[in-house]
Design a protein around this motif. Structure first.
Motif, mmCIF file in Angstrom:
data_model
loop_
_atom_site.group_PDB
_atom_site.id
_atom_site.type_symbol
_atom_site.label_atom_id
_atom_site.label_comp_id
_atom_site.label_asym_id
_atom_site.label_seq_id
_atom_site.Cartn_x
_atom_site.Cartn_y
_atom_site.Cartn_z
ATOM 1 N N ARG A 294 0.731 -1.144 -0.091
ATOM 2 C CA ARG A 294 0.195 0.080 0.063
ATOM 3 C C ARG A 294 0.852 1.232 0.000
ATOM 4 O O ARG A 294 0.745 2.048 -0.620
ATOM 5 N N TYR A 295 1.825 1.227 0.890
ATOM 6 C CA TYR A 295 2.841 2.460 0.873
ATOM 7 C C TYR A 295 3.600 2.557 -0.525
ATOM 8 O O TYR A 295 3.786 3.795 -0.886
ATOM 9 N N ALA A 296 4.108 1.392 -0.939
ATOM 10 C CA ALA A 296 4.582 1.471 -2.368
ATOM 11 C C ALA A 296 3.741 2.166 -3.297
ATOM 12 O O ALA A 296 4.051 2.860 -4.378
ATOM 13 N N SER A 297 2.607 1.746 -3.353
ATOM 14 C CA SER A 297 1.493 1.938 -4.484
ATOM 15 C C SER A 297 1.111 3.434 -4.147
ATOM 16 O O SER A 297 1.236 4.268 -5.277
ATOM 17 N N TYR A 298 1.210 4.022 -3.162
ATOM 18 C CA TYR A 298 0.987 5.364 -2.971
ATOM 19 C C TYR A 298 2.273 6.287 -3.403
ATOM 20 O O TYR A 298 2.031 7.427 -3.778
ATOM 21 N N ARG A 299 3.357 5.725 -3.061
ATOM 22 C CA ARG A 299 4.437 6.250 -3.608
ATOM 23 C C ARG A 299 4.680 6.263 -4.841
ATOM 24 O O ARG A 299 5.132 7.436 -5.668
ATOM 25 N N ILE A 300 4.293 5.315 -5.792
ATOM 26 C CA ILE A 300 4.097 5.218 -7.484
ATOM 27 C C ILE A 300 3.443 6.274 -7.846
ATOM 28 O O ILE A 300 3.482 6.953 -8.867
ATOM 29 N N LEU A 301 2.132 6.346 -7.070
ATOM 30 C CA LEU A 301 0.950 7.245 -7.692
ATOM 31 C C LEU A 301 1.419 8.796 -7.558
ATOM 32 O O LEU A 301 1.261 9.604 -8.311
ATOM 33 N N GLY A 302 2.618 9.170 -6.444
ATOM 34 C CA GLY A 302 3.054 10.317 -6.424
ATOM 35 C C GLY A 302 2.085 11.743 -6.292
ATOM 36 O O GLY A 302 1.087 11.682 -5.664
ATOM 37 N N LYS A 303 2.285 12.402 -7.247
ATOM 38 C CA LYS A 303 1.409 13.642 -7.490
ATOM 39 C C LYS A 303 -0.109 13.214 -7.655
ATOM 40 O O LYS A 303 -0.932 14.356 -7.520
ATOM 41 N N HIS A 304 -0.339 12.166 -8.392
ATOM 42 C CA HIS A 304 -1.730 11.724 -8.765
ATOM 43 C C HIS A 304 -2.482 11.354 -7.489
ATOM 44 O O HIS A 304 -3.619 11.332 -7.709
ATOM 45 N N LEU A 305 -1.744 10.951 -6.606
ATOM 46 C CA LEU A 305 -2.549 10.612 -5.140
ATOM 47 C C LEU A 305 -3.608 11.550 -4.619
ATOM 48 O O LEU A 305 -4.945 11.105 -4.515
ATOM 49 N N GLU B 121 7.514 5.112 -15.025
ATOM 50 C CA GLU B 121 6.738 4.575 -16.245
ATOM 51 C C GLU B 121 5.293 4.622 -16.083
ATOM 52 O O GLU B 121 4.851 4.834 -17.163
ATOM 53 N N LEU B 122 4.708 4.552 -14.994
ATOM 54 C CA LEU B 122 3.344 4.734 -14.982
ATOM 55 C C LEU B 122 2.712 6.180 -14.870
ATOM 56 O O LEU B 122 1.627 6.425 -15.032
ATOM 57 N N SER B 123 3.716 7.211 -14.543
ATOM 58 C CA SER B 123 2.999 8.328 -14.040
ATOM 59 C C SER B 123 2.530 9.047 -15.388
ATOM 60 O O SER B 123 1.319 9.631 -15.487
ATOM 61 N N ASN B 124 3.102 9.068 -16.652
ATOM 62 C CA ASN B 124 2.498 9.563 -17.892
ATOM 63 C C ASN B 124 1.272 8.775 -18.393
ATOM 64 O O ASN B 124 0.359 9.329 -18.930
ATOM 65 N N LYS B 125 1.221 7.425 -18.112
ATOM 66 C CA LYS B 125 0.174 6.684 -18.340
ATOM 67 C C LYS B 125 -1.012 7.182 -17.496
ATOM 68 O O LYS B 125 -2.014 7.085 -18.127
ATOM 69 N N ILE B 126 -0.809 7.193 -16.306
ATOM 70 C CA ILE B 126 -2.152 7.644 -15.381
ATOM 71 C C ILE B 126 -2.466 9.013 -15.977
ATOM 72 O O ILE B 126 -3.864 9.137 -15.958
ATOM 73 N N ALA B 127 -1.492 9.901 -16.105
ATOM 74 C CA ALA B 127 -2.101 11.346 -16.655
ATOM 75 C C ALA B 127 -2.702 11.295 -17.968
ATOM 76 O O ALA B 127 -3.498 11.911 -18.319
ATOM 77 N N LYS B 128 -2.361 10.560 -18.937
ATOM 78 C CA LYS B 128 -3.237 10.640 -20.165
ATOM 79 C C LYS B 128 -4.385 9.502 -20.320
ATOM 80 O O LYS B 128 -5.373 9.558 -20.712
ATOM 81 N N GLU B 129 -4.338 8.229 -19.608
ATOM 82 C CA GLU B 129 -5.255 7.203 -19.547
ATOM 83 C C GLU B 129 -6.248 6.957 -18.428
ATOM 84 O O GLU B 129 -7.206 6.764 -18.336
ATOM 85 N N GLY B 130 -5.760 7.603 -17.128
ATOM 86 C CA GLY B 130 -6.572 7.537 -15.984
ATOM 87 C C GLY B 130 -6.140 6.650 -15.054
ATOM 88 O O GLY B 130 -5.715 5.442 -15.506
ATOM 89 N N ILE B 131 -6.065 6.773 -13.718
ATOM 90 C CA ILE B 131 -5.777 5.587 -13.091
ATOM 91 C C ILE B 131 -6.537 4.368 -13.009
ATOM 92 O O ILE B 131 -6.147 3.347 -12.809
ATOM 93 N N GLU B 132 -7.857 4.614 -13.480
ATOM 94 C CA GLU B 132 -8.768 3.275 -13.360
ATOM 95 C C GLU B 132 -8.097 2.462 -14.648
ATOM 96 O O GLU B 132 -8.012 1.087 -14.409
ATOM 97 N N GLN B 133 -7.728 2.970 -15.776
ATOM 98 C CA GLN B 133 -7.315 2.330 -16.783
ATOM 99 C C GLN B 133 -5.929 1.504 -16.659
ATOM 100 O O GLN B 133 -5.833 0.346 -16.907
ATOM 101 N N VAL B 134 -5.118 2.380 -15.855
ATOM 102 C CA VAL B 134 -3.757 1.737 -15.690
ATOM 103 C C VAL B 134 -3.913 0.600 -14.624
ATOM 104 O O VAL B 134 -3.425 -0.646 -14.667
ATOM 105 N N SER B 135 -5.069 0.906 -13.705
ATOM 106 C CA SER B 135 -5.166 -0.552 -12.826
ATOM 107 C C SER B 135 -5.614 -1.736 -13.374
ATOM 108 O O SER B 135 -5.348 -2.866 -13.045
ATOM 109 N N ILE B 136 -6.405 -1.376 -14.458
ATOM 110 C CA ILE B 136 -7.097 -2.599 -15.228
ATOM 111 C C ILE B 136 -5.978 -3.356 -15.826
ATOM 112 O O ILE B 136 -5.848 -4.460 -16.170
#
Length: 203
Positions: free
Chosen positions: A73-84, A181-196
């Motif tokens: 959970r902590y690692a996941s939140y760190r990965i989300l960073g500014k998107h959290l 790796e995931l930051s740009n994907k989250i910004a472009k596709e959204g967190i829900e799509q990246v989670s899927i």
């Protein structure tokens, strides 16, 4: 590079497992790292024939012994960073669950590559007053360069357990790399799509 990646994942397994399940002293991350590592790889070595016949056994070992003790959970939140800050509770939970599944599969696959490499642990140091520490371990393999790995461990203020959340190899943080790796994907596709996508990789 693949050997390094496999070694990293293997060693994350070593010291992320619950020391409490073996009745170990949780006050020192060094004790957790060395003693749990010895126990884990003794079990893997003893189960080699069964694992060859039934590869799913490694996934079961990871789920039963490892995942309850990783600070995913902590690692996941760190990965989300500014998107959290822009996520809902439901979105965060979905991302954490997907990341957990992704890590579980990654660790199981990496452990299948384990070939009894030698492990050299850094001598124990005082961690009094510290919440996060880095511990150096060397991976030694015949006819191959020695790999230096620094494990980042975090102490849970509620349970006082030490758990892994990152590691650094040759100056490269796996957590930071995954975040990039995931930051740009989250910004472009959204967190829900990246989670899927993460969840689909883990299947």
């Amino acid at each position: 590079m693949q050997r390094i990646v496999n070694s990293i994942a293997i060693f994350l397994v070593i010291f992320s497992m619950s020391a409490l399940s073996y009745g170990m002293d949780q006050s020192s991350p060094y004790v957790v790292l060395e003693k749990v590592g010895d126990k884990l790889f003794s079990r893997i070595a003893a189960s080699q024939q069964e694992i060859i016949k039934f590869p799913q056994l490694m996934q079961n070992i990871v789920e039963e012994e490892l995942m309850p003790s990783i600070d995913y959970r902590y690692a996941s939140y760190r990965i989300l960073g500014k998107h959290l800050k822009n996520t809902t509770k439901e979105q965060r939970e979905q991302f954490v669950d997907s990341m957990r599944s992704y890590l579980s599969r990654t660790y199981a696959n990496a452990l299948m590559q384990y070939k009894t490499q030698d492990i050299v642990f850094e001598p124990e140091k005082s961690v009094e007053g510290k919440k996060i520490v880095g511990i150096k371990v060397q991976i030694v393999e015949l006819n191959s360069p020695t790999i230096d790995v620094i494990f980042k461990m975090r102490k849970n203020k509620q349970t006082s357990e030490w758990k892994a959340f990152d590691m650094v190899v040759e100056g490269i943080s796996l957590l930071s790399s995954k975040q990039a790796e995931l930051s740009n994907k989250i910004a472009k596709e959204g967190i829900e799509q990246v989670s899927i996508e993460l969840a689909s990789i883990a299947k």
